[in-house]
Design a protein around this motif. Structure first.
Motif, short mmCIF file in Angstrom:
data_model
loop_
_atom_site.label_atom_id
_atom_site.label_comp_id
_atom_site.label_asym_id
_atom_site.label_seq_id
_atom_site.Cartn_x
_atom_site.Cartn_y
_atom_site.Cartn_z
N GLY A 219 0.80 -1.18 0.00
CA GLY A 219 -0.09 0.03 0.02
C GLY A 219 0.87 1.22 0.12
O GLY A 219 2.02 1.24 0.47
N SER A 220 0.23 2.54 -0.32
CA SER A 220 0.88 3.63 -0.31
C SER A 220 -0.18 4.76 0.32
O SER A 220 -1.43 4.58 0.38
N ASP A 267 3.28 7.42 -0.42
CA ASP A 267 2.89 7.41 -1.77
C ASP A 267 3.82 8.10 -2.68
O ASP A 267 3.72 7.46 -3.98
N GLY A 268 4.70 8.79 -2.38
CA GLY A 268 5.35 9.51 -3.50
C GLY A 268 6.44 8.25 -4.08
O GLY A 268 6.87 8.51 -5.12
N ASP A 269 7.02 7.70 -3.09
CA ASP A 269 8.03 6.68 -3.45
C ASP A 269 7.18 5.70 -4.50
O ASP A 269 7.98 5.20 -5.19
N SER A 291 -3.83 17.32 -3.28
CA SER A 291 -4.25 18.16 -2.24
C SER A 291 -2.94 18.74 -1.64
O SER A 291 -3.12 20.04 -0.92
N SER A 292 -1.84 18.16 -1.64
CA SER A 292 -0.83 18.71 -1.08
C SER A 292 0.47 18.19 -2.49
O SER A 292 -0.11 17.82 -3.28
N GLU A 293 1.66 18.36 -2.04
CA GLU A 293 2.66 17.84 -3.07
C GLU A 293 3.37 16.67 -2.39
O GLU A 293 3.74 16.75 -1.41
N ALA A 294 3.32 15.69 -3.29
CA ALA A 294 4.08 14.55 -2.70
C ALA A 294 5.17 14.37 -3.42
O ALA A 294 5.11 14.29 -5.00
N GLY A 295 6.24 13.60 -3.07
CA GLY A 295 7.40 13.30 -3.84
C GLY A 295 7.86 11.80 -3.55
O GLY A 295 7.57 11.34 -2.46
N TRP A 307 14.42 7.76 2.38
CA TRP A 307 14.28 9.00 2.71
C TRP A 307 12.78 9.36 2.83
O TRP A 307 12.03 8.68 2.25
N LEU A 308 12.60 10.75 3.45
CA LEU A 308 11.10 11.14 3.42
C LEU A 308 10.77 11.67 2.23
O LEU A 308 9.37 11.34 2.24
N ASN A 309 11.33 12.35 1.35
CA ASN A 309 10.94 12.78 0.27
C ASN A 309 9.52 13.65 0.26
O ASN A 309 8.61 13.70 -0.38
N GLU A 310 9.59 14.21 1.46
CA GLU A 310 8.33 15.24 1.83
C GLU A 310 8.63 16.69 1.02
O GLU A 310 8.79 17.42 1.94
N LEU A 311 8.43 16.70 -0.20
CA LEU A 311 8.70 17.95 -0.86
C LEU A 311 7.54 18.96 -0.64
O LEU A 311 7.98 20.19 -0.93
N ALA A 312 6.71 18.59 -0.03
CA ALA A 312 5.26 19.64 0.16
C ALA A 312 6.10 20.59 1.28
O ALA A 312 5.68 21.91 1.32
#
Length: 471
Positions: A219-220, A267-269, A291-295, A307-312
């Motif tokens: 899941g993501s 979900d970005g990964d 709804s936001s930016e996912a990376g 990594w987190l990759n929380e580009l938001a």
């Protein structure tokens, strides 16, 4: 401090944001100024996350005695902010001029300007957040880990994706989807973890009913997941703190109940993984404008970095009057306000488009997209602005990722909007960053991939440990 750090006017000025000052241009100009001065000194940043895993980032700054040394502070503060949300960490080693490390210590305090990040990172990694000023040779060596997960399509698998406005699930047999569905839900408003458990279990049971057995579940979802535990996730924003432990154990419990390999990640990964699988490529950065930016990122070895990759939360606009994010961080110029539905809602009133109240975010976006599909110039300017933001953001991301492909998707890219954004982002790279334009390919997935590809890629996450399982 702020006035000392010089900003550059972009060659492509967003039609609805003339004050936009891209981070990519400012950072390049700073490094060039240091190089031209002939007296730059190294700065080494070490970011430590769980189990002693350490990332390093090396750059140059003015020496303490240089007249331009005060510009170092803003430059490095924004770098550290980006690295924390890209890679994640609870301890930051600052190897270089002492004044820089001490300044960052003052920022990352309960009453500092980065108090939100101080508290957030400490909570994620369950450690007190710490900044350590030190000499460059005292920064620990890099100790990265990357997971070789995904792309496993053997057997009967369930893949799911939990979004803010809908949940998707797919039943996949030997890599072929035999069933997919999307169900509208509103998880952020829910205060009882039982709601989420019931909705997710219902999705899994529906998919399971379409196959002879279930061998694995992947899941993501948006948020920070460590070992299948959602440490922080917007999906569960409505859950009171005293109930959050039930959320942390939610997916562990589901995995035990199904008795099969079970994996959930950001979900970005999974977006990046879906792109890497469809393109049969590596070095893929996925950017979802929802709804936001996912990376998300699949590295040049085809692995997920952890990594987190929380580009938001990463800064991409350095203008002093940049919009501020008010719900969480309080910071300004960060990705969620530029590459998401939030940006559309922020810009729409400037061109006379009214965003309806009393409907879901998806409904609000559709209302604005109606004007775009009708060919209205004001609506087009919104997506042109988004595209210019995207082009400069990709150039900025290239300072932190090895990128060969960028996959953009999410509700903001549906219809005409995706093509407009893509064209303007490519123009920015070609004119301002030609060396990047030569090696980075920006792409939109087809409509089918945009809608169900995420859940199918999620199904490929777990590695099978046994040939059959629950039917």
């Amino acid at each position: 401090m702020k006035s000392a750090f010089k900003l550059k006017i972009p060659q492509f000025v967003p039609p609805l944001d003339p004050g936009f000052r891209p981070a990519a241009l400012a950072n390049r100009a700073f490094r060039q100024e240091v190089h031209t001065s002939g007296g730059g000194v190294p700065l080494v940043l070490g970011i430590e996350r769980q189990a002693g895993v350490i990332s390093r980032y090396e750059t140059v700054v003015f020496p303490p005695e240089h007249p331009r040394a005060s510009a170092n502070l803003r430059y490095v503060e924004r770098l550290v902010k980006f690295l924390l949300w890209q890679r994640g960490g609870w301890r930051v080693y600052v190897g270089g001029p002492r004044a820089i490390g001490e300044y960052l210590q003052s920022c990352y305090q309960p009453d500092g300007i980065r108090a939100f990040d101080y508290e957030f990172m400490g909570r994620i990694f369950e450690q007190p957040f710490t900044v350590v000023p030190c000499a460059t040779d005292e920064v620990p060596p890099a100790n990265e880990t990357a997971a070789d997960i995904g792309g496993q399509l053997d057997g009967c698998r369930i893949g799911f994706d939990l979004g803010a406005s809908d949940r998707k699930v797919s039943a996949v047999i030997d890599g072929e989807p035999v069933y997919s569905e999307e169900v509208v839900w509103e998880p952020r408003k829910q205060t009882d973890p039982a709601y989420h458990y019931h909705e997710i279990m219902t999705a899994l049971q529906t998919a399971a009913s379409k196959m002879p057995r279930v061998d694995a579940i992947g899941g993501s979802s948006a948020g920070v997941y460590i070992n299948n535990r959602p440490m922080v996730a917007s999906l569960f924003r409505g859950i009171p703190e005293e109930r959050y432990d039930r959320v942390k154990s939610l997916f562990l419990r589901l995995g035990e109940e199904w008795g099969v390999p079970f994996t959930i990640i950001n979900d970005g990964d999974v977006t990046a993984l879906a792109g890497a699988m469809s393109l049969e490529a590596t070095g893929v950065l996925g950017i979802a404008l929802g709804s936001s930016e996912a990376g998300g990122y699949v590295d040049t070895q085809g692995k997920i970095t952890g990594w987190l990759n929380e580009l938001a939360f990463t800064p991409i606009d350095y203008q002093l009057g940049a919009p501020a994010e008010t719900d969480w961080s309080g910071d300004s110029g960060i990705g969620s306000l530029y590459l998401s539905q939030q940006c559309v809602f922020r810009l729409a009133p400037q061109v006379g488009i009214e965003v309806p109240e009393g409907v879901t975010k998806a409904g609000k976006l559709k209302a604005v997209q109606v004007h775009l599909e009708a060919g209205e110039e004001g609506a087009r300017q919104i997506w042109e602005t988004l595209g210019i933001y995207l082009g400069y953001a990709i150039a900025h991301y290239a300072d932190f990722y090895e990128i060969e492909h960028v996959l953009i998707l999410g509700r903001c890219t549906s219809g005409r909007g995706g093509g407009i954004m893509l064209a303007h982002a490519q123009r920015v790279l070609a004119a301002e960053f030609p060396e990047l334009a030569e090696r980075i390919h920006i792409q939109l997935p087809d409509e089918k991939s945009r809608r169900v590809g995420q859940a199918i890629a999620a199904a490929s996450l777990p590695v099978l440990h046994k040939p059959t399982a629950r039917g």
